[in-house]
Scaffold this active site. Structure first.
Site, PDB file in Angstrom:
ATOM      1  N   CYS A 162       0.797  -1.230   0.000  1.00  0.00           N
ATOM      2  CA  CYS A 162       0.000   0.000   0.000  1.00  0.00           C
ATOM      3  C   CYS A 162       0.828   1.277   0.000  1.00  0.00           C
ATOM      4  CB  CYS A 162      -0.950  -0.019   1.193  1.00  0.00           C
ATOM      5  SG  CYS A 162      -2.078  -1.423   1.142  1.00  0.00           S
ATOM      6  N   HIS A 302      -1.378   8.193   6.486  1.00  0.00           N
ATOM      7  CA  HIS A 302      -1.777   6.914   5.880  1.00  0.00           C
ATOM      8  C   HIS A 302      -3.109   6.480   6.486  1.00  0.00           C
ATOM      9  CE1 HIS A 302      -1.348   3.052   3.955  1.00  0.00           C
ATOM     10  NE2 HIS A 302      -1.436   2.427   5.124  1.00  0.00           N
ATOM     11  N   GLU A 313       0.995   5.143  13.796  1.00  0.00           N
ATOM     12  CA  GLU A 313       1.347   6.293  12.960  1.00  0.00           C
ATOM     13  C   GLU A 313       1.237   7.596  13.752  1.00  0.00           C
ATOM     14  OE1 GLU A 313       0.284   8.445   8.664  1.00  0.00           O
ATOM     15  OE2 GLU A 313      -1.081   6.916   9.478  1.00  0.00           O
ATOM     16  N   LYS A 334      -8.553   8.697   3.611  1.00  0.00           N
ATOM     17  CA  LYS A 334      -9.213   7.386   3.541  1.00  0.00           C
ATOM     18  C   LYS A 334     -10.548   7.375   4.277  1.00  0.00           C
ATOM     19  CE  LYS A 334      -4.927   4.740   2.949  1.00  0.00           C
ATOM     20  NZ  LYS A 334      -3.981   5.877   3.041  1.00  0.00           N
ATOM     21  N   HIS A 339      -9.612   2.691   1.560  1.00  0.00           N
ATOM     22  CA  HIS A 339      -8.200   2.358   1.356  1.00  0.00           C
ATOM     23  C   HIS A 339      -8.029   1.792  -0.054  1.00  0.00           C
ATOM     24  CE1 HIS A 339      -4.168   1.363   1.768  1.00  0.00           C
ATOM     25  NE2 HIS A 339      -4.171   0.558   2.818  1.00  0.00           N
ATOM     26  N   PHE A 398       1.832  -3.619   3.830  1.00  0.00           N
ATOM     27  CA  PHE A 398       2.136  -4.949   4.365  1.00  0.00           C
ATOM     28  C   PHE A 398       3.600  -5.300   4.123  1.00  0.00           C
ATOM     29  CE2 PHE A 398      -2.271  -7.258   4.323  1.00  0.00           C
ATOM     30  CZ  PHE A 398      -2.687  -6.458   5.368  1.00  0.00           C
TER      31      PHE A 398
END
Length: 412
Positions: A162, A302, A313, A334, A339, A398
């Site tokens: 991502c 993110h 984060e 998002k 996402h 990931f």
């Protein structure tokens, strides 16, 4: 060293299939999350996603060509065509050997793979398409864009989950800085909302299950968040050396001035609980841009709406920026887009560019109670006006892949 400026932008998204439509709806806090209609979701834990609508691939590419492309390639090519047109590029008048394409996808042609597997099992091996592999592989978005425009410069399809969009943009910036290309078409695309992926993510308890209220399902930094919402689309920009853009008198939207990448080296799925890799990537990006913490005017997080991801984060931002953290607004696109996986970084970079240009910070939708464990205090729940020059955009994926870019409003 050459400067890398943005001269064109293109978007396919759940909030619209042009930059103008997407950005306008984002500013208004509208949601692109809706019920999944492409398959029966009755037995699924999650029945919602950020789906692209009103996208006519056959009308755009012709029936024959559209059927040769997986949906993620269709999105990438459509967004790239927008970006190139927006940039006013004429490939007959520039050196195609010095035009690169850096566009990736996290999952690639999953739709094609599943369709052809069903054909194999139902109709036999003779009926499987000979185009299965070229339609499925993740590099085909970049390849198709290169073929479409006849560009023969460096062509790369980064696969960093991502964080792909920021990886592509950051590496493209480096290519231009080094004088190895004049123009790079960069970003990411994804189209992975399938029965298999929704089932898998759902069984991993990664997805929001607010099926009765799709627009309120994605809730970054909110105490009631319960997972991310899968989405799809593409975000592509045209990066160009400043000297090349000025020679052709191009309109310049902004500038990429810094890039940082890191690895969590922690887990295949879970982010580092203290956000160590995220902090390292942000610190590296700021150093690359020669920017101090106090100079950052906005952070595009993110922030996927997962419990651990948002917390790690937020804490990474707080640790890195220290006392400045409370002064820097943090926004989470998002919350409205969902996402978009490999497409997220490209689309969110475009939103950040627009934010700096117009002096508007989009809201973080559905933020009703800020989670104190995220360590943040300045996450606007409504659109905010501000004079901004420099923004930071985070993308994590990931495997612990982290990519951060620093964007600056163009000032000559």
């Amino acid at each position: 060293m050459e400067r890398a400026v943005i001269t064109g932008m293109g978007v396919i998204s759940p909030l619209g299939n042009t930059v103008g439509e997407m950005w306008g709806r984002l500013k208004q806090g509208e949601s692109g999350i809706r019920r999944i209609e492409s398959f029966d979701t009755e037995r699924y834990k999650t029945r919602i996603a950020g789906t692209v609508v009103d996208f006519d691939a056959e009308g755009r590419f012709g029936r024959k060509e559209a059927r040769k492309m997986d949906r993620f390639v269709q999105f990438a090519l459509a967004a790239a065509e927008q970006a190139v047109e927006d940039a006013g590029l004429s490939f007959e008048q520039i050196d195609r050997e010095r035009v690169g394409v850096y566009v990736g996808s996290g999952i690639g042609g999953l739709n094609t793979l599943l369709e052809q597997d069903a054909i194999l099992r139902g109709r036999g091996p003779e009926r499987v398409s000979p185009l299965l592999v070229p339609m499925m592989i993740a590099n085909m978005a970049a390849a198709s864009i290169s073929i479409r425009f006849g560009t023969t410069g460096p062509t790369l399809a980064p696969v960093t989950a991502c964080s792909i969009g920021n990886t592509a943009i950051g590496e493209a910036m480096r290519l231009i800085r080094l004088g190895l290309a004049d123009v790079v078409i960069a970003g990411g695309a994804e189209a992975a909302i399938t029965e298999l992926s929704v089932a898998s993510f759902g069984n991993a308890h990664a997805l929001s299950a607010r099926n009765e209220d799709p627009a309120r399902a994605s809730r970054p930094f909110d105490t009631q968040r319960d997972g991310f919402v899968m989405s799809e689309g593409a975000g592509i920009i045209v990066l160009e050396s400043l000297s090349h853009a000025q020679r052709r008198e191009a309109r310049i939207y902004g500038e990429i001035i810094g890039y940082g990448a890191s690895s969590d080296a922690y887990h295949v799925v879970a982010t580092h609980p203290e956000g160590a890799g995220a902090q390292q990537a942000m610190r590296t990006a700021l150093a690359d841009a020669a920017v101090q913490a106090a100079e950052v005017d906005v952070i595009s997080a993110h922030a996927t709406s997962t419990e651990l991801g948002d917390r790690s984060e937020g804490q990474a931002i707080s640790r890195l920026f220290g006392g400045e953290a409370s002064q820097i607004p943090v926004t989470a696109n998002k919350s409205m887009l969902g996402h978009m996986l490999g497409a997220a970084g490209g689309v969110e970079a475009i939103a950040l560019i627009q934010s700096l240009r117009e002096g508007v910070i989009p809201p973080t939708a559905n933020l009703e109670q800020l989670d104190p464990e995220c360590g943040l205090s300045n996450v606007p729940a409504a659109a905010t006006q501000a004079d901004m020059r420099i923004g930071l955009s985070n993308s994590f994926g990931f495997g612990g892949h982290n990519a951060v870019i620093v964007v600056k409003r163009f000032e000559g």
